[in-house]
Design an enzyme around this catalytic site. Sequence first.
Site, PDB file in Angstrom:
ATOM      1  CB  SER A 193     -16.102   0.467  60.903  1.00 15.46           C
ATOM      2  OG  SER A 193     -16.584  -0.757  60.399  1.00 15.46           O
ATOM      3  CD  GLU A 212     -20.167  -8.077  55.382  1.00 14.09           C
ATOM      4  OE1 GLU A 212     -20.005  -7.390  56.403  1.00 14.09           O
ATOM      5  OE2 GLU A 212     -21.214  -8.751  55.172  1.00 14.09           O
ATOM      6  CG  ASP A 246     -20.784  -2.719  63.870  1.00 13.79           C
ATOM      7  OD1 ASP A 246     -21.830  -2.801  64.539  1.00 13.79           O
ATOM      8  OD2 ASP A 246     -20.653  -1.930  62.908  1.00 13.79           O
ATOM      9  CG  ASP A 248     -17.470 -16.524  61.912  1.00 15.72           C
ATOM     10  OD1 ASP A 248     -18.263 -15.579  62.026  1.00 15.72           O
ATOM     11  OD2 ASP A 248     -17.120 -17.241  62.862  1.00 15.72           O
ATOM     12  N   GLY A 249     -16.256 -13.440  61.063  1.00 21.24           N
ATOM     13  CA  GLY A 249     -15.491 -12.459  61.827  1.00 21.24           C
ATOM     14  C   GLY A 249     -15.021 -12.969  63.182  1.00 21.24           C
ATOM     15  CG  HIS A 291     -18.422   5.113  62.216  1.00 19.20           C
ATOM     16  ND1 HIS A 291     -19.469   5.210  61.337  1.00 19.20           N
ATOM     17  CD2 HIS A 291     -18.056   3.798  62.240  1.00 19.20           C
ATOM     18  CE1 HIS A 291     -19.719   3.996  60.835  1.00 19.20           C
ATOM     19  NE2 HIS A 291     -18.874   3.133  61.367  1.00 19.20           N
TER      20      HIS A 291
HETATM   21  N1  SAM Z   1     -18.913  -2.250  60.874  1.00 22.67           N
HETATM   22  C1  SAM Z   1     -19.656  -1.699  59.760  1.00 22.67           C
HETATM   23  C2  SAM Z   1     -19.581  -0.187  59.825  1.00 22.67           C
HETATM   24  O1  SAM Z   1     -19.487   0.373  60.913  1.00 22.67           O
HETATM   25  O2  SAM Z   1     -19.592   0.424  58.761  1.00 22.67           O
HETATM   26  C3  SAM Z   1     -21.098  -2.156  59.716  1.00 22.67           C
HETATM   27  C4  SAM Z   1     -21.290  -3.628  59.904  1.00 22.67           C
HETATM   28  S1  SAM Z   1     -22.942  -4.181  59.886  1.00 22.67           S
HETATM   29  C5  SAM Z   1     -23.617  -3.580  61.366  1.00 22.67           C
HETATM   30  C6  SAM Z   1     -22.738  -5.888  60.216  1.00 22.67           C
HETATM   31  C7  SAM Z   1     -22.187  -6.695  59.037  1.00 22.67           C
HETATM   32  O3  SAM Z   1     -21.771  -7.986  59.502  1.00 22.67           O
HETATM   33  C8  SAM Z   1     -23.179  -6.986  57.929  1.00 22.67           C
HETATM   34  O4  SAM Z   1     -22.685  -6.432  56.728  1.00 22.67           O
HETATM   35  C9  SAM Z   1     -23.273  -8.519  57.857  1.00 22.67           C
HETATM   36  O5  SAM Z   1     -23.383  -9.004  56.538  1.00 22.67           O
HETATM   37  C10 SAM Z   1     -21.959  -8.928  58.466  1.00 22.67           C
HETATM   38  N2  SAM Z   1     -21.910 -10.250  59.117  1.00 22.67           N
HETATM   39  C11 SAM Z   1     -22.899 -10.919  59.766  1.00 22.67           C
HETATM   40  N3  SAM Z   1     -22.409 -12.023  60.373  1.00 22.67           N
HETATM   41  C12 SAM Z   1     -21.072 -12.047  60.125  1.00 22.67           C
HETATM   42  C13 SAM Z   1     -20.009 -12.900  60.518  1.00 22.67           C
HETATM   43  N4  SAM Z   1     -20.239 -13.961  61.298  1.00 22.67           N
HETATM   44  N5  SAM Z   1     -18.763 -12.605  60.101  1.00 22.67           N
HETATM   45  C14 SAM Z   1     -18.519 -11.523  59.323  1.00 22.67           C
HETATM   46  N6  SAM Z   1     -19.485 -10.670  58.924  1.00 22.67           N
HETATM   47  C15 SAM Z   1     -20.748 -10.921  59.312  1.00 22.67           C
END
Ligand code: SAM
Length: 280
Positions: A100, A118, A164, A143-144, A19
């Site tokens: 984030s 998410e 992330d 999907d991200g 962050h």
């Molecule tokens: N970026 C956030 C932060 O800094 O506050 C934390 C994210 S956390 C490490 C990873 C997240 O990705 C989880 O909440 C998980 O459910 C989600 N996730 C897993 N695979 C994903 C995908 N293919 N697309 C979107 N989200 C996904």
Amino acid sequence: MLSYRHSFHAGNHADVLKHTVQSLIIESLKEKEKPFLYLDTHSGAGRYQLTSEHSEKTGEYLEGIARVWEQPDLPEELLPYMQVVRRLNENGRLRYYPGSPLLAKHLLREHDKLILTELHPSDYPLLRTEFSRDERATVAREDGYQQLKSKLPPQSRRGFMLMDPPYEMKSDYEAVVKGVVEGYKRFATGTYAIWYPVVLRQQIKRMVNQLEATGIRKILQIELAVRPDSDQRGMTASGMIVINPPWKLEQQMKNVLPWLHKTLVPEGTGHTLVEWIVPE
Ligand code: SAM
């Protein structure tokens, strides 16, 4: 498989590093008036309660944000990030931590845009609620990685893409590299940041080699280790790999990392690193 919940880890040393870098990139993009896109491929819930059962169970934030929070004098590189943390905790007690997306929400300007994805069935509704009245934001349970193909380049031709993933599946180590390649093909001038955990050093070396092999230039690696590398279970370090970093980021991180290391790891183990994987 979606068993990972960021609420167990929010505010830990890895979040502090991630962050800090995220906020510095956003602040640099704000130096030009022109709007930009903030794309968060793996957003999490957005806001975390540090007194929750999940946070209390691991206590990770106590060796992360709680240590920074206690410091009377902060380096200037931490001010944008810590101002947001303070805004969430106006009564002076550290209870909430911005993920984030929430950090971006507070730092972005009225004319900037956010795309947040998410997948988790419990975290997605929390994220959507957090942004329900924010017209700048598009929040989707999608999907991200796919966003790096479908949403780039942004209309404004300026953007910061944060990747992330939880790395609970080994495939994430390759997926982030593929994601960057897909994004870069469509939008080569954007800034891309990949967060990574060091659990097994070999996995990170492989990921770095794959990034080098893409032919993409201007790739900066930033790392903060709290323990020496180990082949035992558990994260010993974390880092950010930034493609097309703002020109000031290298120096800013060289300034602030020794302070962060001293504050987060009073016992002095581990290391810090700011190094070009591929220079300009
Ligand atoms: N970026 C956030 C932060 O800094 O506050 C934390 C994210 S956390 C490490 C990873 C997240 O990705 C989880 O909440 C998980 O459910 C989600 N996730 C897993 N695979 C994903 C995908 N293919 N697309 C979107 N989200 C996904």
